[in-house]
Every structure is written in C-alpha cells, then in structure tokens.
Scaffold this motif. Structure first.
Motif, short mmCIF file in Angstrom:
data_model
loop_
_atom_site.label_atom_id
_atom_site.label_comp_id
_atom_site.label_asym_id
_atom_site.label_seq_id
_atom_site.Cartn_x
_atom_site.Cartn_y
_atom_site.Cartn_z
N GLY A 1 0.81 -1.21 0.00
CA GLY A 1 0.00 0.00 0.00
C GLY A 1 0.85 1.26 0.00
N LEU A 2 1.93 1.27 0.77
CA LEU A 2 2.84 2.42 0.77
C LEU A 2 3.53 2.59 -0.58
CD1 LEU A 2 4.42 2.04 4.33
CD2 LEU A 2 2.78 3.78 3.58
N GLN A 3 3.83 1.47 -1.24
CA GLN A 3 4.41 1.57 -2.58
C GLN A 3 3.43 2.23 -3.55
OE1 GLN A 3 6.31 -1.90 -4.27
NE2 GLN A 3 6.93 -2.64 -2.26
N ARG A 4 2.14 1.85 -3.47
CA ARG A 4 1.15 2.47 -4.35
C ARG A 4 1.04 3.96 -4.06
NH1 ARG A 4 -1.42 -2.61 -3.68
NH2 ARG A 4 -2.47 -1.93 -1.78
N LYS A 5 1.10 4.32 -2.78
CA LYS A 5 1.06 5.75 -2.44
C LYS A 5 2.26 6.49 -3.01
CE LYS A 5 1.01 8.87 1.57
NZ LYS A 5 2.24 9.58 1.14
N ASP A 6 3.45 5.89 -2.93
CA ASP A 6 4.65 6.52 -3.50
C ASP A 6 4.49 6.70 -5.01
OD1 ASP A 6 5.81 6.63 -1.03
OD2 ASP A 6 7.09 4.88 -1.32
N ASN A 7 3.94 5.69 -5.67
CA ASN A 7 3.77 5.79 -7.12
C ASN A 7 2.77 6.88 -7.49
OD1 ASN A 7 5.60 3.78 -7.73
ND2 ASN A 7 4.09 2.15 -7.68
N GLU A 8 1.69 7.00 -6.72
CA GLU A 8 0.73 8.07 -6.97
C GLU A 8 1.40 9.43 -6.77
OE1 GLU A 8 -2.26 8.00 -8.12
OE2 GLU A 8 -2.39 5.81 -8.26
N THR A 9 2.27 9.53 -5.78
CA THR A 9 2.97 10.78 -5.55
C THR A 9 3.88 11.11 -6.72
OG1 THR A 9 2.90 10.41 -3.15
CG2 THR A 9 4.51 12.00 -3.97
N LEU A 10 4.59 10.10 -7.22
CA LEU A 10 5.47 10.34 -8.37
C LEU A 10 4.68 10.74 -9.61
CD1 LEU A 10 8.22 7.56 -8.27
CD2 LEU A 10 8.59 10.02 -8.32
N LEU A 11 3.53 10.11 -9.80
CA LEU A 11 2.73 10.37 -11.00
C LEU A 11 2.00 11.70 -10.95
CD1 LEU A 11 1.23 6.80 -11.51
CD2 LEU A 11 2.88 7.92 -13.00
N HIS A 12 1.48 12.04 -9.77
CA HIS A 12 0.58 13.20 -9.70
C HIS A 12 1.06 14.28 -8.76
CE1 HIS A 12 -2.14 10.69 -11.96
NE2 HIS A 12 -2.16 9.78 -10.99
N GLY A 13 2.13 14.05 -7.99
CA GLY A 13 2.62 15.05 -7.06
C GLY A 13 1.87 15.02 -5.74
N TYR A 14 2.14 16.03 -4.90
CA TYR A 14 1.53 16.11 -3.58
C TYR A 14 0.22 16.89 -3.64
CZ TYR A 14 6.15 14.72 -1.87
OH TYR A 14 7.32 14.05 -1.65
N GLU A 15 -0.71 16.53 -2.78
CA GLU A 15 -1.94 17.28 -2.66
C GLU A 15 -1.63 18.64 -2.02
OE1 GLU A 15 -4.57 14.92 -0.40
OE2 GLU A 15 -4.85 13.40 -1.96
N SER A 16 -2.08 19.71 -2.66
CA SER A 16 -1.78 21.06 -2.16
C SER A 16 -2.87 21.62 -1.27
CB SER A 16 -1.55 22.00 -3.34
OG SER A 16 -2.75 22.15 -4.09
N GLY A 17 -4.09 21.04 -1.34
CA GLY A 17 -5.22 21.58 -0.58
C GLY A 17 -5.91 22.72 -1.29
N ILE A 18 -5.44 23.09 -2.50
CA ILE A 18 -6.06 24.18 -3.28
C ILE A 18 -7.07 23.58 -4.25
CG2 ILE A 18 -5.64 26.05 -4.90
CD1 ILE A 18 -2.81 26.26 -3.74
N ILE A 19 -8.32 24.04 -4.19
CA ILE A 19 -9.39 23.56 -5.06
C ILE A 19 -9.69 24.61 -6.12
CG2 ILE A 19 -11.76 22.68 -5.16
CD1 ILE A 19 -9.84 20.96 -3.54
N ARG A 20 -9.74 24.15 -7.38
CA ARG A 20 -10.06 25.06 -8.49
C ARG A 20 -11.26 24.52 -9.27
NH1 ARG A 20 -4.14 26.70 -11.10
NH2 ARG A 20 -3.41 27.94 -9.32
#
Length: 564
Positions: A435-454
């Motif tokens: 599960g942590l590996q999948r989270k790392d891959n999502e981070t690499l693919l899409h970056g970190y969540e910024s909390g900014i909604i557009r």
C-alpha cells in the motif's frame, strides 16, 4: 580522491613528530578523510559501541572490589537487615560495593544499565541493518559478526548477573543447570563439568568470573574491532537520496565533524546512563537475600534480552520421551534450542537465502526502504512478534497477578499466539508495504496534494497537486524491483528448460523468487507524468515493468572501486 590534504595546524607539530618515528601520516590522512553518512539511524551502532566502552570502564572498577568466591561467611556490614546472615563471599562483596565502597552502588547501577542498553541498541541496530538490506553483498561477513556479538552478549549478560550469588541469580543458574541436563547423552556431563559436581557446588562463581571478566569481553573486543575495520574498508552504506549512488559515499569527514559528533554522543550516552543509575533502581539484590536452593523468589525474570528463553520454557508443555532406560526431556530441550536457534540461525542464513531466491549478486551500497522489500520487512515483523510473545510469556505470573487472569489462561493464549501472531504480522506488514508503494507511485505520477481547489470552465472541481521536488524524487525512484527468474517448465528459444527451475529445489527457488518479486511497478515517462501503475502478484510470469532474468542465475555485477 586526491592525496592532497591540509593538515590542521593544531596537529602539524604532533603529527610530524609521530610520522618521523612511525611513518603513520598516510594512514592518519586516510582516517581524517573518511566520510560518514549523516543519517540518524547510523548512530544506533554508536550507542552499542559506547555502551560497551562504558561497560569496560565500570566493570574494571567493580572487579577491584568483587570477591569471586563461594566460601561461606557471616555478614556484618552496613546493611543491617542482613546482619548475621550466612552467605557467600561473592554476595558479601557485592553488598560491600553497594553500601560501603564510595560510589560503588552508582557504578553497579551504571554497569547494569549499560549492559541493558548495549543489548537493546545492538538489537535495534541489527533490525535497522535487516530492514534496510544493509547485510547484502559485500557485507555478509559483518552481518554474521553482528549475530556473533549478540550471541556473546546473551552469554555475557547471563554470566554477569549470576556473579553476585543472590537468590534471583541463583534461580537463573538453576535453570541453566536444568537446560544443560536436558541435552541428550552429554547433558549431565556438561552440567557436572561446569558446576564442578552437584549443583550449586563451590566453583561456579569463580568460573563465571573468568568467563565474564576475561574471555568473553576479549572476544567481544576482537569482534567489534574486526567489525569496525571491515566497515571502514567496505565503506558505509547510505540511504536513498539525491546524489547518493552505488559508487560514492556522501557525508561529512571524520575530522573534525564526526570526531566531535561521536565524542559528544559518548558523553550524552554516559550522562543518560548516570541519570538512569541515579533515579531508576535496577537489580536491588539486597532485597533478594543470599541464594539458597530451597527457595525461589516470586516474579523471577531475567533481563529483557533473555526473555525469549524464559518465555519458551514457560510456554512449553510437559513433554518427555522414555525409552531404553533413559528420559528425553523435550519440555526443556526444545525451549532451550529451538526458539533461539530459529531466530539466530534464520538471521545468519537470511542474506544467503535472499541472494539465492532473488539471483541478486550485485554490490549494494544504497539501502532499501523497508516498504520496497515487502517479504523481508514482513519476515522481520513476524520475527519481532515471535520474540515479543515469548518475552511476554516470560512474565506470565506477573501478568496474571496484575490483570487478575488465571496463569494457565495466559499460557494458553501464548501457545496460540506463538503461531498465529507471526502469521498475522507477516500478512499485515506485507499489505502495508504494498500500500505504501502504491502511495509513492501516486505521488510520483501526480505530485503532492496542495489543498487548493479550483473550478474548471465546465464546472468540475479539481485539487491542484504540487510537483515532487528533486530530493523527494530521488528517494521515491530508488526502488529496484527484483528480477523474475524463468518459471517452472519454461524453455528458451532452443527448447532447453531453465536449469534454475529443475527439481524440487528449483521449484522452491522459483516460488521464493516470485514472493520476493511481488511489488508495485511504476509506468512513467521519466518526468513525473506517468500514466498508471500495476501490482505484480506472486504468480505472474511476465508482469509489465519487471526485469526478466535469463535461464540460470543473474550475472554478478561488479561496481568496481567504491571510493569516497
């Protein structure tokens, strides 16, 4: 690295004087240029090293006043509650150290706390090495030395707290005698030889004193020296980070950075031990009284690192085999040999088993993140759970008393958990790692969540993601999947079966390889804008993104010179 090295002015005169006589300038120059990675986990081994130094210093002080004799005397010292009690000279001298020698009690407490800290830091250091894969080629020998240090530490601790000849230590020696006698054929001879006759005899304390003060510390010192020299020659491993490769060591030099840091670390450790010795009482043997074989104190437990053996004895059913006029006491033999044999034997064999299962013969100077080696991490957690159940069972009488639970209920819970607990720990840890590996891959693919909604022109709301910086990307991309070996029954282009998958051993190796190769592989364009990921299950033969080994073993990778 160039040999040009500017010698600090403070060392110029002294260094020149020594070099004129011993020609050691080049060696000192190499030592000063030695680079140490700057990561907190590397200081765990330093705790064990400095604890051992403190053990040597305090042990030397105590040996000046301790009398290793079992001759009977009548006590008339400062501790009036034992005045007029018959005891051995060993116990009397320990009481004198505690109450009559200036600073003696503080030294005893520091020595005992340092022994516990040495074993605790050694265990944590070995766990760090295991979970990060730092034992891999070319450091297998240093891993075996570490296991040897831990084994000798167990014996040193056992012999050390048996020396005072108090009621608690005598109970431990009684268990040791029973364990020795449980060994088939030679057990009674071993016990008779160690104790010089029937238990307790009058020579066991002098013999343990020789082992504890001279023999085992000498072997420990030799092994620690060998461990440090091998580490110095092979260089440190290092954590995944930007700029860290398999062919360099990134960090700070020995002088002045690490010299000052290591010296300060020694004084911090010494100060912590002094505070513990001052405010946290340990082993108040004057409360136990002198040893008598006719009695045993309640809640008798050894130090924590021996809890595995104590718990294994309490958890084992009363099994024995009678035949041909002899009795084989399995209730003692199995607990004495099997649990510790599984833990230490398994740890010693693991680097070679992993290399056999993965076919990986390359040099490794970059450590793994534990999440990127699910089988290894899950195995480590299963072992910790196994050890923990045994350790807790070693205090089953205390647990039963404090929680008001029947003693045999605690024992039966431990008998079940010793099998169920490690299995659950293995499964849960492995799923967490994936599960942590999948989270790392999502981070690499899409970056970190910024909390900014557009809001998009079409009315859709999206969250803006921040890109991964270079330092974090270097850590996340450091994962190297295990290459898959040819499956059972596979053939090359000429129809020749893969030699590595033949026979029962070959099939077992393929299954082990599939287990190690289970991972989450990223499909990315190399710029952090990948298009997905896939989880490789243990049974997949040709997963996307995983390396494939040719028939047979992997070719050995030679990294060449790994200079600073």
């Amino acid at each position: 690295m160039s040999d040009n090295f500017e010698v600090p002015k403070a060392l110029t005169g002294t260094g020149a004087w020594l070099d004129d006589r011993f020609h050691g300038a080049r060696g000192v120059r190499v030592l000063m240029r030695k680079v140490f990675p700057d990561h907190w986990s590397f200081m765990l081994g330093e705790i064990a090293l400095w604890s051992f130094v403190i053990l040597l210093l305090t042990g030397t002080f105590l040996s000046l006043f301790f009398v290793p004799s079992m001759n009977d005397v009548v006590y008339h010292g400062s501790y009036v509650k034992l005045d007029g009690i018959k005891m051995s000279e060993a116990y009397q001298s320990t009481l004198n150290i505690s109450f009559d020698v200036r600073g003696g009690l503080l030294m005893r407490q520091i020595h005992h706390w340092a022994a516990d800290l040495f074993m605790a830091s050694l265990i944590i250091h070995m766990l760090r090495v295991f979970f990060t894969g730092a034992y891999r080629k070319p450091r297998e020998i240093n891993w075996l030395i570490g296991i040897g240090l831990f084994t000798l530490g167990l014996l040193e601790g056992l012999f050390g707290y048996s020396l005072p000849d108090d009621q608690l230590s005598g109970a431990g020696l009684r268990i040791l005698e029973g364990v020795l006698q449980g060994i088939p054929i030679v057990g009674t001879y071993l016990a008779f030889f160690l104790f010089g006759g029937g238990f307790p005899g009058n020579v066991i304390v002098p013999r343990l004193y020789i082992l504890h003060v001279f023999l085992i510390p000498g072997i420990l010192l030799a092994l620690i020296t060998a461990h440090l020299f091998i580490m110095f020659h092979q260089k440190h491993t290092q954590m995944p980070a930007k700029g860290n490769t398999e062919k360099n060591v990134v960090g700070a030099p020995f002088f002045p950075y690490f010299l000052a840091k290591g010296g300060a670390w020694f004084f911090f450790i010494f100060a912590a031990l002094v505070l513990l010795a001052t405010f946290a009482e340990i082993n108040p043997l004057w409360l136990y009284g002198p040893y008598t074989p006719l009695a045993i104190s309640s809640a008798s437990q050894p130090d924590f690192y021996m809890g595995l053996l104590e718990g294994s004895l309490r958890i084992m059913p009363a099994w024995e085999i009678n035949g041909f006029g002899h009795t084989l006491t399995l209730s003692v033999l199995i607990p004495a040999l099997l649990p510790l044999g599984l833990v230490l034997g398994g740890a010693a064999a693991w680097p070679f088993f992993e290399q056999w299962a993965t076919g990986d013969k390359a040099f490794h100077n970059i450590n793994d993140r534990p999440r990127n080696a699910p089988v290894r991490t899950a195995t480590g957690m299963a072992t910790i759970t196994f050890y923990g159940v045994m350790w807790a069972e070693g205090a089953n009488d205390v647990i039963a008393d404090k929680l008001q639970i029947p003693l045999y209920t605690i024992t039966w819970i431990a008998r079940v958990m010793i099998f169920v607990g490690p299995a659950i720990a293995f499964f849960v840890t492995k799923r967490i790692c994936l599960g942590l590996q999948r989270k790392d891959n999502e981070t690499l693919l899409h970056g970190y969540e910024s909390g900014i909604i557009r809001q998009l022109p079409n009315g859709e709301y999206i969250e803006v993601h921040r890109p991964v910086n270079e330092e974090a990307r270097a850590v996340l991309e450091a994962k190297r999947p295990t290459a898959l070996m040819p499956g059972s029954g596979s053939e090359d282009e000429n129809g020749i079966p893969a030699p590595s998958s033949k026979g029962l051993l070959g099939k077992a190796r393929v299954r082990a390889n599939r287990a190690f190769a289970e991972t989450v592989v990223l499909e990315s364009d190399g710029h952090g804008h990948g298009n997905g990921h896939e989880e490789i299950e243990a049974g997949d033969e040709h997963p996307v993104g995983a390396g494939q080994l040719p028939a047979g073993d992997a070719a050995e990778e030679d990294t060449g010179s790994r200079g600073l």
